[in-house]
Design an enzyme around this catalytic site. Structure first.
Site, short mmCIF file in Angstrom:
data_model
loop_
_atom_site.label_atom_id
_atom_site.label_comp_id
_atom_site.label_asym_id
_atom_site.label_seq_id
_atom_site.Cartn_x
_atom_site.Cartn_y
_atom_site.Cartn_z
N LYS A 63 -12.43 5.20 -35.09
CA LYS A 63 -12.60 6.83 -35.12
C LYS A 63 -11.81 6.87 -36.45
O LYS A 63 -12.19 7.75 -37.56
CB LYS A 63 -11.89 7.56 -34.20
CG LYS A 63 -12.72 7.37 -32.81
CD LYS A 63 -11.96 8.05 -31.62
CE LYS A 63 -12.69 7.79 -30.32
NZ LYS A 63 -12.27 7.93 -29.14
N GLN A 107 -6.96 10.76 -26.71
CA GLN A 107 -7.51 9.71 -26.50
C GLN A 107 -7.27 9.23 -24.99
O GLN A 107 -6.41 9.41 -24.49
CB GLN A 107 -6.84 8.52 -27.18
CG GLN A 107 -7.64 7.29 -26.92
CD GLN A 107 -9.10 6.97 -27.37
OE1 GLN A 107 -9.42 7.48 -28.47
NE2 GLN A 107 -9.87 6.45 -26.57
N ASP A 130 -14.17 16.37 -28.69
CA ASP A 130 -14.89 15.61 -27.68
C ASP A 130 -15.91 16.42 -26.79
O ASP A 130 -16.49 15.66 -26.21
CB ASP A 130 -13.61 15.07 -26.88
CG ASP A 130 -13.28 13.62 -27.21
OD1 ASP A 130 -14.25 13.00 -27.74
OD2 ASP A 130 -12.24 13.29 -27.16
#
Ligand code: NAP
Length: 298
Positions: A63, A107, A130
């Site tokens: 990422k 995460q 997300d």
């Protein structure tokens, strides 16, 4: 075992190449980001990492690399596994209030003692790149017009099918795996595109009877070789979302690639399929969030 050049060529022709498609998306985003700089907007992603899980570190690295490619700024906040739910929520509230931050990513997975749903719920939906908050998931269920910040992995699957001009409308789609971050939102996104969707899971009776009907088969379980060639229809499009690390260190998906690729009309490899697409869609969501937060059209 030796594989003939003919077979390699045939498989290459069928490959849905996530590395290539994601690179194209990232280069377009790079252009967008540099144009946003003229308006003094510098898209920035804040990343919260708890612990040092090797898989999480590997995902974070990909990422971060994509941010460097696109010009999206990156700020990482590392925590020990002993961190409390409250501490994480406090940091998220700070990031929600920070005008320079446009996307917040926690995460996953989080340690068991942290209550992940409360941590995710704390993220401002406008910065939820997300697409995991109930607000963004709920909007996404309404119609394709409301997929403002859709979950990155299902969005990546849709982008991949679109890139290879694979029709979705009217197709029989079978999804194996019904998690909140992959299977369920992917089902909604495909229904909203007029596919006929069947969702299978651990309690499904006779999995093969469903998978064999699929024009498009999407698999997100986390079990190597779950899908074998006898479970796939001739000419099916096969999207392998699973990621499994074998004892010898190799990464494989949930599909027996070698044999299924002989029957499929299109297939994603692992690695190099849906993984890079997920990262590209995270970047796409971050740029879209930065534009919306600055009252620009995404
Ligand atoms: P998850 O939350 O563990 O969900 C797995 C799903 O598979 C559940 O719905 C589970 O059903 C179902 N399942 C388990 N065994 C099964 C079986 N034998 N037959 C049919 N269904 C079965 O996992 P996830 O987060 O969705 O991730 C799934 C896989 O995708 C993992 O390998 C993960 O690493 C990978 N992944 C890849 C990406 C990417 O970017 N490519 C992104 C996210 C995840 P129950 O819940 O009823 O047990």
């Amino acid at each position: 075992m030796t594989i003939s050049w003919d077979k390699i060529y045939i498989v290459l022709m069928k490959l849905m190449d996530g590395r290539k498609v994601s690179k194209e998306i990232l280069l377009k985003l790079k252009d967008k980001v540099s144009r946003m700089h003229f308006d003094h907007i510098h898209p920035k992603l804040a990343v919260i990492l708890v612990g040092k899980d090797p898989a999480s570190l590997a995902y974070i690295k990909q990422k971060q690399k994509a941010c460097a490619t696109t010009g999206i700024e990156w700020e990482q906040f590392d925590y020990e596994p002993s961190v409390s739910t409250e501490e994480l929520i406090k940091k998220i509230e700070e990031l929600n209030a920070d005008d320079k931050i446009h996307g917040i990513l926690v995460q996953l997975p989080l340690p068991e003692k942290v209550f992940a749903p409360n941590v995710i719920r704390a993220i401002d939906p406008k910065k939820d790149v997300d697409g995991f908050t109930a607000y963004n998931l709920g909007k996404m269920f309404i119609s394709t017009d409301f997929e403002d910040l859709a979950p990155c992995t299902p969005l990546g699957v849709i982008r991949m099918l679109e890139h290879y001009e694979i029709p979705i409308k009217g197709q029989e789609v079978v999804i194996v795996g019904h998690s909140n971050i992959v299977g369920k939102p992917l089902a909604a996104m495909l229904v909203n595109r007029d596919a006929t969707v069947t969702v299978c899971h651990i309690h499904t009776k006779d999995l093969a009877s469903h998978t064999k009907r699929a024009d498009i088969l999407c698999v997100a379980v986390g079990k190597a070789d779950l899908i074998t060639a006898d479970m796939v229809k001739e000419g099916a499009v096969v999207v392998d979302i699973g990621i499994n690390k074998l004892d010898d260190g190799r990464l494989v998906g949930d599909v027996d690639f070698e044999n299924v690729s002989e029957k499929a009309s299109f297939i994603t490899p692992v690695p190099g399929g849906t993984g890079p697409m997920t990262v590209a869609c995270l970047m796409e969501n971050t740029v879209a969030a930065a534009k919306r937060l600055n009252n620009l059209n995404p």
